[in-house]
Design an enzyme around this catalytic site. Structure first.
Site, short mmCIF file in Angstrom:
data_model
loop_
_atom_site.label_atom_id
_atom_site.label_comp_id
_atom_site.label_asym_id
_atom_site.label_seq_id
_atom_site.Cartn_x
_atom_site.Cartn_y
_atom_site.Cartn_z
CD GLU A 180 9.75 1.51 10.74
OE1 GLU A 180 9.61 2.51 10.02
OE2 GLU A 180 9.69 0.35 10.29
CG LEU A 212 8.21 2.20 5.00
CD1 LEU A 212 8.07 1.03 4.03
CD2 LEU A 212 6.86 2.85 5.22
CE1 TYR A 267 1.08 -0.33 4.41
CE2 TYR A 267 0.11 1.86 4.36
CZ TYR A 267 0.89 0.91 5.00
OH TYR A 267 1.48 1.20 6.19
CE LYS A 279 3.09 3.13 3.13
NZ LYS A 279 3.19 3.33 4.57
N1 PLP Z 1 7.39 3.62 9.20
C1 PLP Z 1 6.26 2.88 9.11
C2 PLP Z 1 6.23 1.52 9.73
C3 PLP Z 1 5.15 3.40 8.43
O1 PLP Z 1 4.03 2.65 8.32
C4 PLP Z 1 5.21 4.70 7.88
C5 PLP Z 1 4.08 5.27 7.16
O2 PLP Z 1 3.04 4.68 7.01
C6 PLP Z 1 6.39 5.44 8.02
C7 PLP Z 1 7.47 4.87 8.68
C8 PLP Z 1 6.52 6.82 7.44
O3 PLP Z 1 6.58 6.76 6.03
P1 PLP Z 1 6.15 8.00 5.12
O4 PLP Z 1 6.99 9.16 5.56
O5 PLP Z 1 6.46 7.55 3.75
O6 PLP Z 1 4.70 8.24 5.38
#
Ligand code: PLP
Length: 287
Positions: free
Chosen positions: A180, A205, A33, A147
Site C-alpha cells: 500500500e 491498513l 489514531y 492504525k
Molecule cells: N494505508 C495507510 C498506511 C494509511 O495510513 C491510511 C490512512 O491514513 C490508509 C491506508 C487509508 O485509510 P483510510 O481510507 O481509512 O483513510
C-alpha cells in the site's frame, strides 16, 4: 481565528495543547489514531472509523478513553469550535502517562487528544492529470492492520516520495508485490478492465475509504479482485489510483518512470471518484 484542540477532557488553545513527556505515545509509539473527514459540515464514514479505532485499541489492549456517544459529541464540539466546514478530525489514544518502563503500566489512564483542521479538496490538476508515485521497499512491521502512531517508516517513505517529485510511495513486499502507500491504499485497473487491490491482511491498513469503494464497485457490478499485484503489473496497468479519507480516489498516472495509460486520469478511476464523493455526501455522512 485561533485553533482549538482537545486534550484529555479539555478544549484548549492549539498553542497550549500539551501532553506529558512520559506519555507512552511519545516514548514508545504506544498508541493508535484515526482521521475522519468532515465535508460540508458532516462526518464521512464516521462509524466505520470509530469501529476501526475500537479494533486498534483492542489489539493493543488499551481501554477506550470514553464511550462512543461521548466521543462523537466531543468530535462535534471540536469541529464547531474550529468552525470547520471541510477538513478533518485527528484523534489519538495512547496507553497514557507512566514512569518509563516497557511493560504495560498497571494504573495509567488512556490519553485522548484530538485536533481539527481545514483541508482543501484536491486541485483540478490532480483530479485530471493524476499524481506520480514511486516504489520503495516495505520496511514496516507485521501488524500494519493496526492504525498505530508508529509511523516512522511511513514518514521516511513519504519524504522519499517528495524528494523524488512524487505524491506518494507504494511500498513493496519481499515478493515484489505492492502492499500500500504510506498513507493510502493502492489500486490498479488491469488491461482487461479488472479493478485490483490487495486483500485485507496484516500487511496493510484496511482503509475505510477502500471498503467504501469496494462496496460501490460491487453495487455497480464492476469486476474487482482483492489480491496482491506486482510492481510490473502496476506499471502495465490501464489505470491506477490511491484512496484514503483525505485523498478520496486520486488518480495515479506515473509509477517510477512508467506512465500509466495515456498519462491522464482513467475513466474507471474518475467514475469511482465521482461515486465516492456522492456517497460521502449522502449515505456515508453523519451530521
Ligand atoms: N494505508 C495507510 C498506511 C494509511 O495510513 C491510511 C490512512 O491514513 C490508509 C491506508 C487509508 O485509510 P483510510 O481510507 O481509512 O483513510
Amino acid at each position: 481565528m485561533s485553533r482549538i484542540a482537545y486534550v484529555n477532557g479539555r478544549f484548549v488553545p492549539h498553542a497550549h495543547a500539551e501532553v506529558h513527556v512520559e506519555d507512552r505515545g511519545y516514548q514508545f509509539a504506544d498508541g493508535v489514531y484515526e482521521v475522519v473527514l468532515v465535508q460540508n459540515g458532516v462526518m464521512v464514514d464516521e462509524i466505520p472509523h470509530l469501529d476501526r479505532l475500537d479494533r486498534s485499541l483492542k489489539e493493543l489492549r488499551i481501554d477506550p478513553p470514553m464511550g462512543r456517544g461521548a466521543l462523537r459529541a466531543q468530535m462535534r464540539e471540536l469541529v464547531r469550535l474550529n468552525r470547520i466546514r471541510t477538513g478533518l478530525v485527528y484523534m489519538q489514544v495512547t496507553r497514557g502517562v507512566a514512569k518509563r518502563d516497557h511493560p504495560f503500566p498497571k494504573d495509567a489512564r488512556p490519553s485522548l487528544v484530538m485536533t481539527a483542521k481545514r483541508i482543501a479538496m484536491p486541485s483540478n490538476d490532480v483530479v485530471e492529470n493524476g499524481v506520480k508515485v514511486i516504489t520503495i521497499r516495505d520496511i514496516r512491521w507485521e501488524r500494519c492492520d493496526i492504525k498505530t502512531v508508529a509511523l516512522l517508516p511511513n514518514v521516511l517513505g513519504k519524504q522519499q516520495a517528495r524528494e523524488n517529485g512524487a505524491y506518494e510511495a507504494w511500498q513493496v513486499d519481499g515478493d515484489g508485490n505492492v502492499t500500500e502507500g504510506t498513507s493510502t491504499n493502492a489500486w490498479i485497473v488491469t488491461q482487461d478492465g479488472e479493478l485490483l487491490t490487495r486483500q485485507a491482511s496484516n500487511d496493510i491498513l484496511n482503509g475505510i475509504t477502500r471498503l467504501s469503494i469496494l462496496k460501490l464497485a460491487d453495487r455497480q457490478g464492476l469486476k474487482f479482485v482483492e489480491r496482491p499485484f506486482s510492481v510490473e503489473e502496476a506499471k502495465q496497468a490501464r489505470e491506477a489510483f490511491i484512496s484514503s479519507a483525505t485523498s478520496f480516489v486520486t488518480p495515479v498516472t506515473q509509477i517510477d518512470d512508467s506512465v500509466i495509460g495515456n498519462g491522464k486520469a482513467g475513466t474507471l478511476s474518475t467514475g469511482l471518484r465521482d461515486s465516492y464523493l456522492a456517497y460521502a455526501a449522502g449515505e456515508g455522512a453523519t451530521a
